[in-house]
Design a protein around this motif. Structure first.
Motif, PDB file in Angstrom:
ATOM      1  N   MET A   1     -13.645 -37.060   3.174  1.00  0.00           N
ATOM      2  CA  MET A   1     -13.393 -35.839   2.404  1.00  0.00           C
ATOM      3  C   MET A   1     -12.065 -35.976   1.679  1.00  0.00           C
ATOM      4  SD  MET A   1     -13.243 -31.921   3.779  1.00  0.00           S
ATOM      5  CE  MET A   1     -12.998 -30.570   2.639  1.00  0.00           C
ATOM      6  N   SER A   2     -12.062 -36.108   0.342  1.00  0.00           N
ATOM      7  CA  SER A   2     -10.863 -36.417  -0.421  1.00  0.00           C
ATOM      8  C   SER A   2      -9.877 -35.260  -0.474  1.00  0.00           C
ATOM      9  CB  SER A   2     -11.243 -36.836  -1.845  1.00  0.00           C
ATOM     10  OG  SER A   2     -11.975 -35.793  -2.477  1.00  0.00           O
ATOM     11  N   ASP A   3     -10.338 -34.010  -0.330  1.00  0.00           N
ATOM     12  CA  ASP A   3      -9.448 -32.854  -0.458  1.00  0.00           C
ATOM     13  C   ASP A   3      -9.014 -32.316   0.902  1.00  0.00           C
ATOM     14  OD1 ASP A   3     -11.939 -31.987   0.225  1.00  0.00           O
ATOM     15  OD2 ASP A   3     -11.986 -30.296  -1.183  1.00  0.00           O
ATOM     16  N   ALA A   4      -9.129 -33.119   1.969  1.00  0.00           N
ATOM     17  CA  ALA A   4      -8.656 -32.708   3.289  1.00  0.00           C
ATOM     18  C   ALA A   4      -7.134 -32.590   3.245  1.00  0.00           C
ATOM     19  CB  ALA A   4      -9.082 -33.719   4.345  1.00  0.00           C
ATOM     20  N   THR A   5      -6.598 -31.481   3.726  1.00  0.00           N
ATOM     21  CA  THR A   5      -5.160 -31.245   3.658  1.00  0.00           C
ATOM     22  C   THR A   5      -4.645 -30.530   4.904  1.00  0.00           C
ATOM     23  OG1 THR A   5      -5.521 -29.163   2.465  1.00  0.00           O
ATOM     24  CG2 THR A   5      -5.057 -31.122   1.136  1.00  0.00           C
ATOM     25  N   ILE A   6      -3.347 -30.699   5.129  1.00  0.00           N
ATOM     26  CA  ILE A   6      -2.596 -29.926   6.120  1.00  0.00           C
ATOM     27  C   ILE A   6      -1.459 -29.253   5.357  1.00  0.00           C
ATOM     28  CG2 ILE A   6      -1.172 -30.003   8.210  1.00  0.00           C
ATOM     29  CD1 ILE A   6      -2.559 -32.680   8.877  1.00  0.00           C
ATOM     30  N   LEU A  25       9.951 -24.441   8.247  1.00  0.00           N
ATOM     31  CA  LEU A  25       9.459 -25.778   7.890  1.00  0.00           C
ATOM     32  C   LEU A  25       8.260 -25.641   6.959  1.00  0.00           C
ATOM     33  CD1 LEU A  25       9.769 -28.858   8.601  1.00  0.00           C
ATOM     34  CD2 LEU A  25       8.052 -28.468  10.373  1.00  0.00           C
ATOM     35  N   SER A  26       8.347 -26.278   5.795  1.00  0.00           N
ATOM     36  CA  SER A  26       7.252 -26.220   4.813  1.00  0.00           C
ATOM     37  C   SER A  26       6.939 -27.626   4.317  1.00  0.00           C
ATOM     38  CB  SER A  26       7.621 -25.325   3.623  1.00  0.00           C
ATOM     39  OG  SER A  26       7.791 -23.983   4.021  1.00  0.00           O
ATOM     40  N   PHE A  27       5.646 -27.958   4.277  1.00  0.00           N
ATOM     41  CA  PHE A  27       5.225 -29.245   3.737  1.00  0.00           C
ATOM     42  C   PHE A  27       3.716 -29.218   3.550  1.00  0.00           C
ATOM     43  CE2 PHE A  27       4.812 -29.744   8.300  1.00  0.00           C
ATOM     44  CZ  PHE A  27       3.600 -30.398   8.450  1.00  0.00           C
ATOM     45  N   ALA A  28       3.222 -30.189   2.792  1.00  0.00           N
ATOM     46  CA  ALA A  28       1.780 -30.353   2.599  1.00  0.00           C
ATOM     47  C   ALA A  28       1.457 -31.841   2.650  1.00  0.00           C
ATOM     48  CB  ALA A  28       1.334 -29.759   1.262  1.00  0.00           C
ATOM     49  N   LEU A  29       0.386 -32.174   3.381  1.00  0.00           N
ATOM     50  CA  LEU A  29      -0.090 -33.555   3.467  1.00  0.00           C
ATOM     51  C   LEU A  29      -1.537 -33.599   2.998  1.00  0.00           C
ATOM     52  CD1 LEU A  29       1.266 -34.631   6.986  1.00  0.00           C
ATOM     53  CD2 LEU A  29       2.257 -35.169   4.748  1.00  0.00           C
ATOM     54  N   GLY A  30      -1.832 -34.533   2.129  1.00  0.00           N
ATOM     55  CA  GLY A  30      -3.196 -34.696   1.653  1.00  0.00           C
ATOM     56  C   GLY A  30      -3.863 -35.891   2.284  1.00  0.00           C
ATOM     57  N   GLY A  31      -4.832 -36.457   1.572  1.00  0.00           N
ATOM     58  CA  GLY A  31      -5.558 -37.602   2.093  1.00  0.00           C
ATOM     59  C   GLY A  31      -4.660 -38.811   2.267  1.00  0.00           C
ATOM     60  N   GLY A  32      -5.056 -39.699   3.151  1.00  0.00           N
ATOM     61  CA  GLY A  32      -4.277 -40.907   3.395  1.00  0.00           C
ATOM     62  C   GLY A  32      -3.720 -40.933   4.802  1.00  0.00           C
ATOM     63  N   ARG A  33      -3.063 -42.032   5.125  1.00  0.00           N
ATOM     64  CA  ARG A  33      -2.530 -42.262   6.473  1.00  0.00           C
ATOM     65  C   ARG A  33      -1.027 -42.010   6.479  1.00  0.00           C
ATOM     66  NH1 ARG A  33      -5.734 -46.617   5.144  1.00  0.00           N
ATOM     67  NH2 ARG A  33      -3.909 -47.984   4.875  1.00  0.00           N
ATOM     68  N   VAL A  64      -5.442 -25.794   7.671  1.00  0.00           N
ATOM     69  CA  VAL A  64      -6.069 -27.109   7.606  1.00  0.00           C
ATOM     70  C   VAL A  64      -7.357 -26.972   6.809  1.00  0.00           C
ATOM     71  CG1 VAL A  64      -7.136 -28.972   8.923  1.00  0.00           C
ATOM     72  CG2 VAL A  64      -5.090 -27.839   9.817  1.00  0.00           C
ATOM     73  N   HIS A  65      -7.495 -27.782   5.779  1.00  0.00           N
ATOM     74  CA  HIS A  65      -8.709 -27.784   4.969  1.00  0.00           C
ATOM     75  C   HIS A  65      -9.571 -28.948   5.415  1.00  0.00           C
ATOM     76  CE1 HIS A  65     -10.808 -28.041   0.802  1.00  0.00           C
ATOM     77  NE2 HIS A  65     -11.499 -27.336   1.668  1.00  0.00           N
ATOM     78  N   GLY A  66     -10.702 -28.636   6.028  1.00  0.00           N
ATOM     79  CA  GLY A  66     -11.589 -29.655   6.556  1.00  0.00           C
ATOM     80  C   GLY A  66     -11.685 -29.557   8.063  1.00  0.00           C
ATOM     81  N   GLU A  67     -12.693 -30.223   8.639  1.00  0.00           N
ATOM     82  CA  GLU A  67     -12.852 -30.215  10.094  1.00  0.00           C
ATOM     83  C   GLU A  67     -11.727 -31.006  10.738  1.00  0.00           C
ATOM     84  OE1 GLU A  67     -16.004 -31.528  13.614  1.00  0.00           O
ATOM     85  OE2 GLU A  67     -16.598 -31.635  11.494  1.00  0.00           O
ATOM     86  N   LEU A  68     -11.175 -30.469  11.820  1.00  0.00           N
ATOM     87  CA  LEU A  68     -10.001 -31.051  12.462  1.00  0.00           C
ATOM     88  C   LEU A  68     -10.370 -31.796  13.741  1.00  0.00           C
ATOM     89  CD1 LEU A  68      -6.831 -31.211  12.652  1.00  0.00           C
ATOM     90  CD2 LEU A  68      -6.984 -29.155  14.068  1.00  0.00           C
ATOM     91  N   GLY A  69      -9.798 -32.976  13.926  1.00  0.00           N
ATOM     92  CA  GLY A  69      -9.890 -33.722  15.174  1.00  0.00           C
ATOM     93  C   GLY A  69      -8.492 -33.978  15.712  1.00  0.00           C
ATOM     94  N   ASP A 185      -7.334 -48.355   9.840  1.00  0.00           N
ATOM     95  CA  ASP A 185      -7.404 -48.949   8.508  1.00  0.00           C
ATOM     96  C   ASP A 185      -8.600 -48.425   7.717  1.00  0.00           C
ATOM     97  OD1 ASP A 185      -5.161 -50.460   9.012  1.00  0.00           O
ATOM     98  OD2 ASP A 185      -6.261 -52.288   9.532  1.00  0.00           O
ATOM     99  N   GLU A 186      -9.688 -48.135   8.415  1.00  0.00           N
ATOM    100  CA  GLU A 186     -10.916 -47.730   7.735  1.00  0.00           C
ATOM    101  C   GLU A 186     -11.070 -46.212   7.628  1.00  0.00           C
ATOM    102  OE1 GLU A 186     -13.956 -49.580  10.038  1.00  0.00           O
ATOM    103  OE2 GLU A 186     -13.404 -51.632   9.457  1.00  0.00           O
ATOM    104  N   TRP A 187     -10.097 -45.456   8.163  1.00  0.00           N
ATOM    105  CA  TRP A 187     -10.264 -44.003   8.211  1.00  0.00           C
ATOM    106  C   TRP A 187     -10.193 -43.392   6.815  1.00  0.00           C
ATOM    107  CZ3 TRP A 187     -11.945 -41.530  12.340  1.00  0.00           C
ATOM    108  CH2 TRP A 187     -12.008 -40.143  12.274  1.00  0.00           C
ATOM    109  N   LYS A 188     -11.107 -42.493   6.539  1.00  0.00           N
ATOM    110  CA  LYS A 188     -11.120 -41.752   5.277  1.00  0.00           C
ATOM    111  C   LYS A 188     -10.671 -40.319   5.571  1.00  0.00           C
ATOM    112  CE  LYS A 188     -12.969 -45.375   3.390  1.00  0.00           C
ATOM    113  NZ  LYS A 188     -12.118 -46.286   2.608  1.00  0.00           N
ATOM    114  N   GLY A 189     -10.004 -39.714   4.639  1.00  0.00           N
ATOM    115  CA  GLY A 189      -9.542 -38.343   4.820  1.00  0.00           C
ATOM    116  C   GLY A 189      -8.059 -38.310   5.136  1.00  0.00           C
ATOM    117  N   CYS A 190      -7.633 -37.282   5.843  1.00  0.00           N
ATOM    118  CA  CYS A 190      -6.219 -37.058   6.144  1.00  0.00           C
ATOM    119  C   CYS A 190      -5.948 -37.472   7.587  1.00  0.00           C
ATOM    120  CB  CYS A 190      -5.862 -35.583   5.936  1.00  0.00           C
ATOM    121  SG  CYS A 190      -4.166 -35.161   6.340  1.00  0.00           S
ATOM    122  N   LEU A 191      -5.047 -38.428   7.782  1.00  0.00           N
ATOM    123  CA  LEU A 191      -4.713 -38.933   9.108  1.00  0.00           C
ATOM    124  C   LEU A 191      -3.213 -38.764   9.336  1.00  0.00           C
ATOM    125  CD1 LEU A 191      -5.613 -40.549  11.674  1.00  0.00           C
ATOM    126  CD2 LEU A 191      -4.990 -42.621  10.409  1.00  0.00           C
TER     127      LEU A 191
END
Length: 545
Positions: A1-6, A25-33, A64-69, A185-191
């Protein structure tokens, strides 16, 4: 999911005793590791728990945008079976019921689209090196590293869009770490990963450094981050040197101005008498001189204050690493004294199957030996440590411990009373100490001021280890044999260095289970043991683990 965010906005959090952790504390994290770093106690695990919804912020918001693990440091359930930890037990039960002819709607609802769940699970477990672990196996029969891999498998099966990992390489041997690296290495989305494992942090695409009121993002992996920090520190040191020089100059000029004012005042007195000036005229000249001196003093005072402020501001950018500095002569063990003897020792967990190969483990420790116990996950290292500590009775063989205490620090660091403060825990372990001596000992382990009153439950992993060491090493009599099972778990690089300092001050014998080779070399390991295929062998120092 490319638009997964925190996204965290004006996030603040404090513990129930009002100890603050974050403020606005304010910040935003998008896709990627992204690797999350910072000193122990900075609140990395707390931040993950806030994002995961385990804790509620004092102020501000987390979205959190997207399902969370979320994979925490310590898995909350260790008493069930593998399929329960994987969160597939209800689906398996529903599938079994349907196969047995029970066609109630609730079973089909439970299964949903997961008709192939057992096949997918088998693939994931095999990928993570757990192909021989059955779904009905009790978690209590697995090693710490295997349990962590089971937790990771649960997240891989769920396929969340946003995944939080808190020290995921804890307890993992080299092979298990390599498998986790491949998943990352293979994870897609926000890590978002909290880790002290440099090899894992090198796989990140950005590094986030956590501070109480700021999360500072650096592009690139851990090497790029350390290079950026080094450049910042070089600039900060130059700024401090420049500010120090400026402060010295302003102080010197202020002193010279005072001396000039004193000379003018002295000259004015001589001129008054030698030139025969009238009292009124002489008073006017004296007042003018005093006013000029006062203005000059005010100017130099302000310049000096500004220089001090610039020096303080520049100094704040410097990073200081606190170091544990202690002496523990009461732990000394004479050379040649036998500390521990194991003869043909074995163990079983009620299954009837022996942990070690016949005839069992034989081992002798003498004097202040520093021993590293190596072996793959599931080889029996923690079982052997529990046997030595007396927490597990051998099913065969003999164990002789010399007079003097043996102290065991498990992977779970469960010696402290979590409801008590750090100082009250030390009082439990060392009632012979006076209040001032207790505070001094805790200060040596970097608990100063009000931090001695922190609840053990609210400590970070590194702080809890320091508090546990302070308590264990302060008992009377002091331990002459120290047993440590994966002690660098949950430790940042600074805290690992602090642990090295403490162990290098310890003068007794110790046995350490660890996959951290640089740490083992830093604490001066003199003897290397390897546990494989149920047998214990002497070995030389390995090149890598």
């Amino acid at each position: 999911m490319s638009d997964a965010t925190i996204v965290c906005t004006d996030l603040s959090f404090a513990w129930p005793d009002d100890t603050p952790v974050f403020d606005d504390l304010s910040f935003a994290l998008g896709g990627g590791r992204t690797g999350l770093v910072g000193p122990n106690g900075a609140g990395k695990s707390t931040l993950l728990r806030l994002i995961a919804g385990e804790l509620r912020p004092t102020a501000g918001s987390v979205s959190v945008h997207g399902e969370l693990g979320y994979l925490p440091q310590a898995l909350p359930m260790l008493d069930g079976t593998v399929d329960q930890a994987l969160q597939i037990a209800p689906i398996r039960a529903a599938l079994n019921a349907i196969e047995a002819g029970d066609v109630r709607e609730e079973h089909f609802t439970t299964v949903g689209d997961d008709w192939d769940i057992e096949e997918r699970t088998t693939v994931v477990l095999d990928r993570l090196g757990l192909g021989d672990v059955t779904l009905d196996r009790p978690l209590s029969t697995l090693s710490g590293g295997q349990v962590i891999s089971i937790g990771l498998a649960a997240q891989v099966l769920r396929r969340p869009d946003v995944l939080l990992l808190d020290e995921p390489t804890n307890n993992l041997d080299r092979a298990a770490r390599e498998r986790l690296y491949q998943v990352v290495d293979e994870w897609k989305g926000c890590l978002l990963v909290v880790s002290h494992d440099r090899a894992l942090l090198e796989r990140m695409e950005s590094i986030a450094e956590l501070h109480p009121a700021e999360l500072r993002l650096y592009g690139g992996n851990f090497t790029a981050y350390t290079e950026a920090v080094d450049r910042e520190q070089e600039a900060a040191q130059r700024a401090v040197r420049g500010a120090e020089q400026e402060l010295r100059r302003q102080k010197r000029e202020a002193q010279e101005a005072r001396e000039r004012a004193q000379r003018r005042a002295s000259n004015a007195k001589r001129n008054k008498s030698s030139l025969g000036l009238s009292r009124i005229h002489a008073g006017t000249l004296q007042r003018q001189a005093q006013e000029s001196a006062a203005r000059s003093a005010d100017v130099h005072q302000q310049r000096t204050a500004d220089a001090k402020a610039r020096l303080e501001e520049a100094s704040q950018a410097l990073r200081e690493e606190a170091r544990i500095a202690i002496a523990l002569p009461e732990t000394r063990v004479p050379d040649g004294r036998t500390v521990l003897t194991l003869e043909d020792v074995n163990a079983g967990y009620g299954t009837g199957e022996a942990v070690f190969a016949p005839p069992g483990v034989t081992l002798s420790l003498r004097g202040p030996e520093r021993v590293a116990l190596l072996g793959a996950n599931g080889s029996g290292k923690s079982t052997l440590m529990k046997l030595v500590a007396g927490l597990l009775e051998p099913s065969a063989g003999r164990i002789d411990r010399a007079a003097g205490r043996a102290a065991y620090l498990s992977q779970r660091l469960d010696l402290l009373d979590l409801d008590l403060s750090v100082v009250d825990n030390l009082r439990r372990f060392a009632p012979q100490m006076g209040d001032n001596e207790r505070r001094h000992r805790l200060a040596q382990f970097l608990f100063r001021g009000d931090r001695v009153h922190l609840r053990a439950a609210d400590l970070s992993g590194g702080e809890r280890l320091r508090a546990t060491l302070a308590c264990v090493l302060s008992t009377a009599p002091a331990p002459h044999l120290l047993l440590l099972d994966e002690p660098t778990n949950n430790l940042d690089l600074t805290s690992a260095g602090q642990l090295e300092n403490a162990l290098n001050a310890y003068e007794g014998a110790f046995v350490v289970v660890s996959h951290d080779l640089p740490f083992l070399h830093a604490i001066g390991v003199t003897r290397w043991l390897h546990l494989a295929s149920g047998a214990l062998h002497e070995t030389s120092a390995p090149d890598e683990l």
